[in-house]
Design an enzyme around this catalytic site. Structure first.
Site, PDB file in Angstrom:
ATOM      1  N   TYR A 179      59.456  -2.320  17.910  1.00 25.83           N
ATOM      2  CA  TYR A 179      58.953  -2.113  16.550  1.00 25.83           C
ATOM      3  C   TYR A 179      57.507  -2.595  16.547  1.00 25.83           C
ATOM      4  CZ  TYR A 179      63.919  -1.595  15.362  1.00 25.83           C
ATOM      5  OH  TYR A 179      65.232  -1.187  15.312  1.00 25.83           O
TER       6      TYR A 179
HETATM    7  P1  FDA Z   1      56.480   6.884  22.751  1.00 33.73           P
HETATM    8  O1  FDA Z   1      56.437   8.110  23.564  1.00 33.73           O
HETATM    9  O2  FDA Z   1      55.580   6.791  21.582  1.00 33.73           O
HETATM   10  O3  FDA Z   1      56.289   5.640  23.704  1.00 33.73           O
HETATM   11  C1  FDA Z   1      56.302   4.294  23.261  1.00 33.73           C
HETATM   12  C2  FDA Z   1      55.530   3.424  24.252  1.00 33.73           C
HETATM   13  O4  FDA Z   1      56.075   3.550  25.559  1.00 33.73           O
HETATM   14  C3  FDA Z   1      54.061   3.823  24.397  1.00 33.73           C
HETATM   15  O5  FDA Z   1      53.298   2.682  24.716  1.00 33.73           O
HETATM   16  C4  FDA Z   1      54.089   4.771  25.569  1.00 33.73           C
HETATM   17  O6  FDA Z   1      52.831   4.896  26.209  1.00 33.73           O
HETATM   18  C5  FDA Z   1      55.125   4.140  26.459  1.00 33.73           C
HETATM   19  N1  FDA Z   1      55.846   5.103  27.288  1.00 33.73           N
HETATM   20  C6  FDA Z   1      56.515   6.206  26.866  1.00 33.73           C
HETATM   21  N2  FDA Z   1      57.089   6.812  27.901  1.00 33.73           N
HETATM   22  C7  FDA Z   1      56.778   6.094  28.993  1.00 33.73           C
HETATM   23  C8  FDA Z   1      57.083   6.244  30.370  1.00 33.73           C
HETATM   24  N3  FDA Z   1      57.837   7.249  30.823  1.00 33.73           N
HETATM   25  N4  FDA Z   1      56.591   5.333  31.256  1.00 33.73           N
HETATM   26  C9  FDA Z   1      55.823   4.303  30.811  1.00 33.73           C
HETATM   27  N5  FDA Z   1      55.515   4.116  29.517  1.00 33.73           N
HETATM   28  C10 FDA Z   1      55.987   5.003  28.617  1.00 33.73           C
HETATM   29  N6  FDA Z   1      64.441   1.141  18.753  1.00 33.73           N
HETATM   30  C11 FDA Z   1      65.618   0.568  19.095  1.00 33.73           C
HETATM   31  O7  FDA Z   1      65.634  -0.308  19.962  1.00 33.73           O
HETATM   32  N7  FDA Z   1      66.788   0.967  18.522  1.00 33.73           N
HETATM   33  C12 FDA Z   1      66.822   1.973  17.616  1.00 33.73           C
HETATM   34  O8  FDA Z   1      67.895   2.324  17.113  1.00 33.73           O
HETATM   35  C13 FDA Z   1      65.594   2.603  17.241  1.00 33.73           C
HETATM   36  N8  FDA Z   1      65.558   3.618  16.323  1.00 33.73           N
HETATM   37  C14 FDA Z   1      64.351   4.200  15.985  1.00 33.73           C
HETATM   38  C15 FDA Z   1      64.304   5.231  15.047  1.00 33.73           C
HETATM   39  C16 FDA Z   1      63.078   5.795  14.683  1.00 33.73           C
HETATM   40  C17 FDA Z   1      63.052   6.896  13.681  1.00 33.73           C
HETATM   41  C18 FDA Z   1      61.886   5.313  15.255  1.00 33.73           C
HETATM   42  C19 FDA Z   1      60.549   5.896  14.859  1.00 33.73           C
HETATM   43  C20 FDA Z   1      61.922   4.318  16.202  1.00 33.73           C
HETATM   44  C21 FDA Z   1      63.145   3.742  16.571  1.00 33.73           C
HETATM   45  N9  FDA Z   1      63.200   2.717  17.506  1.00 33.73           N
HETATM   46  C22 FDA Z   1      64.405   2.158  17.850  1.00 33.73           C
HETATM   47  C23 FDA Z   1      61.978   2.243  18.149  1.00 33.73           C
HETATM   48  C24 FDA Z   1      61.771   2.973  19.482  1.00 33.73           C
HETATM   49  O9  FDA Z   1      62.689   2.466  20.423  1.00 33.73           O
HETATM   50  C25 FDA Z   1      60.351   2.726  19.995  1.00 33.73           C
HETATM   51  O10 FDA Z   1      59.414   3.225  19.075  1.00 33.73           O
HETATM   52  C26 FDA Z   1      60.141   3.362  21.355  1.00 33.73           C
HETATM   53  O11 FDA Z   1      59.005   2.833  21.968  1.00 33.73           O
HETATM   54  C27 FDA Z   1      60.023   4.850  21.228  1.00 33.73           C
HETATM   55  O12 FDA Z   1      60.039   5.469  22.470  1.00 33.73           O
HETATM   56  P2  FDA Z   1      59.393   6.931  22.575  1.00 33.73           P
HETATM   57  O13 FDA Z   1      59.460   7.344  23.985  1.00 33.73           O
HETATM   58  O14 FDA Z   1      59.976   7.809  21.546  1.00 33.73           O
HETATM   59  O15 FDA Z   1      57.915   6.629  22.113  1.00 33.73           O
END
Ligand code: FDA
Length: 564
Positions: free
Chosen positions: A506
C-alpha cells in the site's frame, strides 16, 4: 506545457513530502532568478532547454537503435513511442489510479511490451548504455504509480502484460506463473486443474503477480497459510547484468530479498514458482452489514478486536467501514460490513462464531457455501453466479485514489472509533473507506525475518485507509490528500509505534522518498523500517551486493550503501 505543470506540481509534492533535494534545487533556481545577474538566466534556460530536448531526441534514437540491434526476436513489434498511434492506449491500459493519468503526468519515452526474456535483457542493456531509468510494470496497481511514472525523464517502461503464462502441476502441487499474469489469471489457471488447490494472494483479480508478490501479498486465507511470499519456492529473475537467475544461481540472500522487499529494486522478476495449498471442496462466505451509528455497532467493532484473537485459523475476517446513505432524517450513517471466508461448511462456521463472536448474531441465512474459486469471484464483488471467466478480465474502472496503512497491536479504545466515524461523516468525504483485516493464526507462527514482510506475531489487525474521487483538479487532490493525512495523524496513538509500521504494497510516498540522483541510507531507513522493520538492513546489504550502482530504483526502492 503539460511537462511544465508537472514539474511545478511535483516540486510541490516533494516539498510536502519532505524530500529535500528537489525542494532545494527549486529554491536555488528562485534565488538565482532574484539576483542582479538574473537577466542572463532566461537565455541560459532557453539554451539548456533546447539542448536537453536535442539530447533527449538523440538519446531516444540511439536507444531505439540499440534495442533493435541487440535483438533477433522482432523486438520492433513491441516498442511503443509517443509517435505510435497505440502508445497512449498501451500506456493507459494498466493505469489503475487516475491521479497518474493526467496530461501533466510524465510519460515514458518508450514502452516495451516484452514477449520474452531476450526483450527484457535488451531493454536493460540499452537503458544502461544510454543512461535511461527503467520502470517495470506488471498489473499497474502501484498506489503511487511507480511502475509507469518517473520523476526523472526520459525513462523506459518494461510492461510485462504479454508474459502471463500460468502452468499448474497438480501432482506436485506447484505452479510456475509469469509475472505479467494477474491474480485472477493465476486463480483461474489453478481452478482449471483442481478445485481443492489454491494460492494465498490478494483479492482484486486485476492485481499483477509481479508487483503483488514482490511486496508480500496478503490474502483471504492468510490466517491459515500466511501470505503469498511464504509460498514462493523458486523464481526467475533478470539481474542488473542481464543474467537469468533462478533460486540456486541467485543465492538465498537475493531469493529472500525479492520475496517482499518491494518491486523494481533487485531486478526484473520474470516468473515465480508457487507452492499451492489445499482447500476444502466447500468453503463458506458471508458479508453482514451493521449501521454503526444506529445499531450501537461501535461496540461490535470494538468487541471484534478481542474476538479475532480467538478465531479459528480457518476463519478469515475483515471489516469494511464506510459511509452509507443518509437515513430518513438526513443524518449521515456509517456502516460496517463484516466479511469472512471460512475454510469449511456453514454448520462448523456457525458453531465457531457462536463460541468466539456471538455478538455479531450470524445466522445460516447470512452464509453461502461455494468452492474456493467461486469465493474469489464473490470477494471481488462480481454478481453471484458470474462465470469464472470474469477472473480473466483486465477491465478496471479507474478513479483518483489515495491509500495508507497501519498495523494495530493493542485493541483501539471504543471512544477512539467515534473520531473515525466523525471524519468519515465530514462534508465532501463520500467515497472513503477503512478496512480492518484480522491477522493471527499462521501469521503469528512465521518468523519476522523469514521474508522481508515483517508484520507477524503481535499484529492484531491491519488497517487500510482509502479515499477515491472522480473530479480531476488540483483542489480535489489537495482536499482529499489533506483529509487522509489528518485521519492518519488522528490514528497515531492507536497504532503500532517505533516504528509506526506500514505495508509496502500500500505504497505511501508521504512516508519519505529517495533523493533524486543520490540516495541516503539514513533517509531511506525512515520509510524502510516502517515497511520492513529490522529486515531493512538486510535488504540494504543485498542491494549493495547485487546492484551497487542502483540501476533498478524508484522513489522508495532499497538504496545501496555508498562504496567508500
Ligand atoms: P505494478 O505493476 O504497479 O507494480 C508495483 C511495483 O512492483 C512497482 O514498483 C513495479 O515497478 C514493481 N514490479 C512490478 N512487476 C515487477 C516485476 N516483474 N519485477 C520487479 N518489479 C516489479 N495487496 C495485497 O497484499 N492484498 C490485496 O488483497 C490487495 N488488493 C488490492 C486491490 C486493488 C484494487 C489495488 C489497487 C491494490 C491491491 N493490493 C493488494 C496492493 C497490490 O498488491 C500492490 O499495489 C502491488 O504492488 C500491485 O502489483 P501490480 O503488479 O499490479 O502493480
Amino acid at each position: 506545457m503539460g511537462q511544465k505543470n508537472f514539474t511545478n506540481k511535483h516540486v510541490k509534492n516533494y516539498i510536502n513530502k519532505g524530500a529535500s533535494s528537489t525542494f532545494l534545487c527549486a529554491q536555488k533556481i528562485i534565488r538565482i532568478m532574484n539576483s542582479p545577474s538574473s537577466l542572463m538566466i532566461p537565455f541560459l534556460l532557453i539554451f539548456l532547454f533546447s539542448f536537453s530536448r536535442v539530447a533527449s531526441a538523440d538519446r531516444h534514437e540511439d536507444f531505439l537503435q540499440c534495442l533493435e540491434s541487440q535483438n533477433f526476436n522482432s523486438i520492433s513489434k513491441v516498442i511503443y513511442t509517443p509517435i505510435n498511434s497505440s502508445y497512449s492506449s498501451v500506456l493507459q491500459f494498466s493505469i489503475r489510479n487516475s491521479r497518474f493519468n493526467t496530461s501533466a503526468t510524465p510519460k515514458p519515452l518508450v514502452i516495451v511490451t516484452a514477449l520474452n526474456v531476450a526483450h527484457i535483457q535488451a531493454t536493460i542493456r540499452c537503458s544502461q548504455k544510454h543512461g535511461l531509468e527503467i520502470r517495470v510494470r506488471s498489473g499497474g496497481h502501484d498506489y503511487e504509480g511507480l511502475s509507469y511514472v518517473a520523476v526523472i525523464v526520459p525513462f523506459v517502461v518494461i510492461d510485462l502484460i504479454n508474459m502471463r503464462t500460468v502452468t499448474v502441476d497438480v501432482a506436485n502441487k506447484t505452479a510456475w506463473i509469469q509475472t505479467g499474469a494477474t491474480l485472477g489469471e493465476v486463480y483461474y489457471g489453478i481452478a482449471e486443474k483442481s478445485r481443492t488447490l489454491a494460492f494465498p494472494a490478494g483479492v482484486c483479480p486485476t492485481v499483477g503477480a509481479g508487483g503483488h508478490i514482490s511486496g508480500g501479498g496478503t490474502s483471504m486465507i492468510m490466517r491459515k497459510y500466511g501470505i503469498a511470499v511464504d509460498h514462493i519456492i523458486d523464481a526467475q529473475l533478470i539481474d542488473v547484468k542481464g543474467r537469468i537467475l533462478d533460486r540456486a544461481s541467485m543465492g538465498e540472500d537475493l531469493f529472500w530479498a525479492i520475496r517482499g522487499g518491494g518491486g523494481n529494486t533487485f531486478g526484473v522478476v520474470v516468473a515465480w514458482k508457487l507452492e499451492l495449498v489445499p482447500v476444502p471442496a466447500i468453503v463458506t462466505v458471508f458479508n453482514v452489514t451493521r449501521i454503526l451509528t444506529e445499531q450501537d455497532a461501535t461496540k461490535l467493532v470494538h468487541r471484534w478486536q478481542y474476538a479475532i484473537e480467538k478465531f479459528d485459523d480457518d476463519l478469515f475476517s475483515r471489516i469494511f467501514i464506510y459511509r452509507a446513505n443518509s437515513n430518513q432524517e438526513g443524518k449521515i450513517m456509517i456502516q460496517a460490513a463484516f466479511t469472512s471466508l471460512f475454510l469449511g461448511g456453514v454448520d462448523r462456521l456457525l458453531s465457531l462464531m457462536q463460541e468466539s463472536f456471538p455478538e455479531l448474531g450470524l445466522v445460516k441465512e447470512d452464509c453461502i457455501e461455494m468452492s474456493w474459486i467461486e469465493s474469489t469471484v464473490y470477494s471481488a464483488q462480481f454478481p453471484r453466479n458470474s462465470s469464472l471467466d470474469v477472473l480473466l478480465s483486465r477491465r478496471y474502472s479507474s478513479s483518483f485514489f489515495i491509500g495508507k496503512s497501519d498495523f494495530v497491536t493493542e485493541p483501539i479504545p471504543e471512544i477512539a472509533f467515534e473520531g473515525i466515524w466523525e471524519r468519515l461523516s465530514q462534508v465532501g468525504v463520500h467515497l472513503a473507506e477503512l478496512q480492518f483485516t484480522a491477522y493471527g493464526g499462521k501469521m503469528d507462527e512465521i518468523a519476522e525475518s523469514s521474508t522481508p514482510f515483517p508484520h507477524r506475531a503481535g499484529t492484531l489487525f491491519q488497517i487500510q485507509y482509502a479515499i477515491i474521487w472522480f473530479e480531476e483538479s488540483i483542489e480535489a487532490d489537495a482536499k482529499y490528500t489533506s483529509w487522509i493525512r489528518e485521519l492518519y495523524s488522528y490514528m497515531t496513538p492507536y497504532v503500532s509505534k517505533k516504528p509506526r509500521q506500514a505495508y509496502v504494497n500500500y505504497r505511501d510516498l508521504d512516508l519519505g522518498v529517495n533523493n533524486l540522483g543520490y540516495t541516503s541510507y539514513k533517509q531511506a531507513s525512515i520509510w524502510g523500517t516502517k515497511y520492513f522493520k529490522n529486515n531493512f538492513d538486510r535488504l540494504v546489504h543485498v542491494k549493495t551486493a547485487v546492484d551497487p550502482a542502483n540501476f533498478f530504483r524508484n522513489e522508495q526502492s532499497i538504496p545501496p550503501l555508498p562504496s567508500w
